[in-house]
Design a protein around this motif. Structure first.
Motif, mmCIF file in Angstrom:
data_model
loop_
_atom_site.group_PDB
_atom_site.id
_atom_site.type_symbol
_atom_site.label_atom_id
_atom_site.label_comp_id
_atom_site.label_asym_id
_atom_site.label_seq_id
_atom_site.Cartn_x
_atom_site.Cartn_y
_atom_site.Cartn_z
ATOM 1 N N GLN A 21 -13.985 0.280 -0.112
ATOM 2 C CA GLN A 21 -12.778 0.953 0.351
ATOM 3 C C GLN A 21 -12.795 2.449 0.039
ATOM 4 O OE1 GLN A 21 -9.239 -0.457 -1.603
ATOM 5 N NE2 GLN A 21 -10.022 -0.056 -3.639
ATOM 6 N N GLN B 19 -4.150 2.821 -0.854
ATOM 7 C CA GLN B 19 -3.179 1.808 -0.470
ATOM 8 C C GLN B 19 -2.209 1.544 -1.620
ATOM 9 O OE1 GLN B 19 -6.243 -0.964 -0.100
ATOM 10 N NE2 GLN B 19 -6.720 -0.519 2.033
ATOM 11 N N ASP C 171 -2.587 -2.198 -3.014
ATOM 12 C CA ASP C 171 -3.961 -2.589 -3.353
ATOM 13 C C ASP C 171 -3.944 -3.708 -4.393
ATOM 14 O OD1 ASP C 171 -6.635 -2.762 -3.857
ATOM 15 O OD2 ASP C 171 -6.873 -0.713 -4.570
ATOM 16 N N SER D 192 -13.031 -4.058 -5.512
ATOM 17 C CA SER D 192 -13.222 -4.012 -4.059
ATOM 18 C C SER D 192 -14.662 -4.338 -3.680
ATOM 19 C CB SER D 192 -12.867 -2.624 -3.538
ATOM 20 O OG SER D 192 -13.218 -2.512 -2.186
ATOM 21 N N CYS E 81 -6.990 -5.375 -5.223
ATOM 22 C CA CYS E 81 -8.320 -5.588 -5.791
ATOM 23 C C CYS E 81 -8.820 -4.412 -6.621
ATOM 24 C CB CYS E 81 -9.328 -5.937 -4.700
ATOM 25 S SG CYS E 81 -9.423 -4.751 -3.359
ATOM 26 N N GLY E 82 -8.340 -3.209 -6.392
ATOM 27 C CA GLY E 82 -8.744 -2.055 -7.193
ATOM 28 C C GLY E 82 -10.244 -1.875 -7.231
ATOM 29 N N SER F 102 -6.429 4.593 -5.516
ATOM 30 C CA SER F 102 -6.443 3.866 -4.250
ATOM 31 C C SER F 102 -5.567 4.590 -3.235
ATOM 32 C CB SER F 102 -5.909 2.453 -4.479
ATOM 33 O OG SER F 102 -5.802 1.769 -3.260
ATOM 34 N N ILE G 208 -5.475 1.883 -9.719
ATOM 35 C CA ILE G 208 -4.725 1.641 -8.486
ATOM 36 C C ILE G 208 -3.356 2.318 -8.529
ATOM 37 C CG2 ILE G 208 -5.898 -0.506 -7.877
ATOM 38 C CD1 ILE G 208 -3.548 -2.053 -8.995
#
Length: 198
Positions: free
Chosen positions: A112, A99, A102, A108, A104-105, A97, A55
């Motif tokens: 995503q 985002q 993020d 997910s 949840c990495g 990622s 992430i």
């Protein structure tokens, strides 16, 4: 480890600085019996089997540099000629990622979108990490204590059997990333195996 030699997709879903991927590359290249003319091609081909995700966009760059540096070291050890051009041909599949927030990495569950840090191509996380022959990783060790409330909600909803334990959640996620006969190696604490809550 015969499986490593025959694998087409080796994944670390918590790649960090790429240490697991670097060691896999080292092992695969040490087993190469190629002639001097083919050795460089074999090393570059082995690099394309490596898939990593993190992430943190900065640490993914470190993973890329570490893999590239290891390739140069492997080539130097075999007395191969090294040039700046080779650097550009070393292309592992390292994703991050999109985002910045993020939570949840690789856990997910909504497939995503992630981006390849080398070429900027976007793909789904399932496509980037899924269908793996081998997964080797050291997932984060985080329990409910000190965890962000958003993470708690996410883990309770998507990984209810993991009791808000991040590492245990990765067991379930990794199982889904593997091919049916894929194998994995996970660094984990063994205390969870003895808790009644599991």
């Amino acid at each position: 480890m015969h499986q490593l030699q025959n694998a087409n997709k080796i994944v670390d879903p918590c790649a960090g600085g790429g240490n697991f991927l670097v060691e896999c590359l080292d092992f695969m290249c040490a087993q190469c019996n190629e002639t001097k003319n083919n050795f460089l091609q074999k090393v570059i081909w082995n690099v394309t089997k490596l898939y990593g995700y993190d992430i943190d966009r900065h640490i993914t760059r470190i993973a890329l540099v570490n893999i590239r540096l290891r390739v140069l070291a492997i080539l130097n050890h075999k007395n191969e000629e090294i040039s700046f051009e080779i650097w550009e041909y070393i292309c592992p599949n390292i994703f991050r990622s999109l985002q910045s927030d993020d939570i949840c990495g690789a856990l997910s569950t909504d497939n995503q979108t992630v981006v390849n840090i080398l070429n900027g191509n976007k793909t789904s996380i399932d496509s980037a990490l899924g269908n793996a022959d081998i997964i080797l990783t050291n997932p984060p060790f985080a329990t409910i204590k000190g965890m962000l409330s958003e993470q708690k909600v996410f883990l309770k909803k998507n990984y209810p059997d993991a009791n808000c334990d991040m590492c245990v959640s990765f067991f379930d996620a990794i199982y889904k990333m593997l091919k049916p006969k894929g194998i994995c190696g996970i660094v984990s604490q063994n205390s969870w195996m003895h808790l009644k809550t599991f």
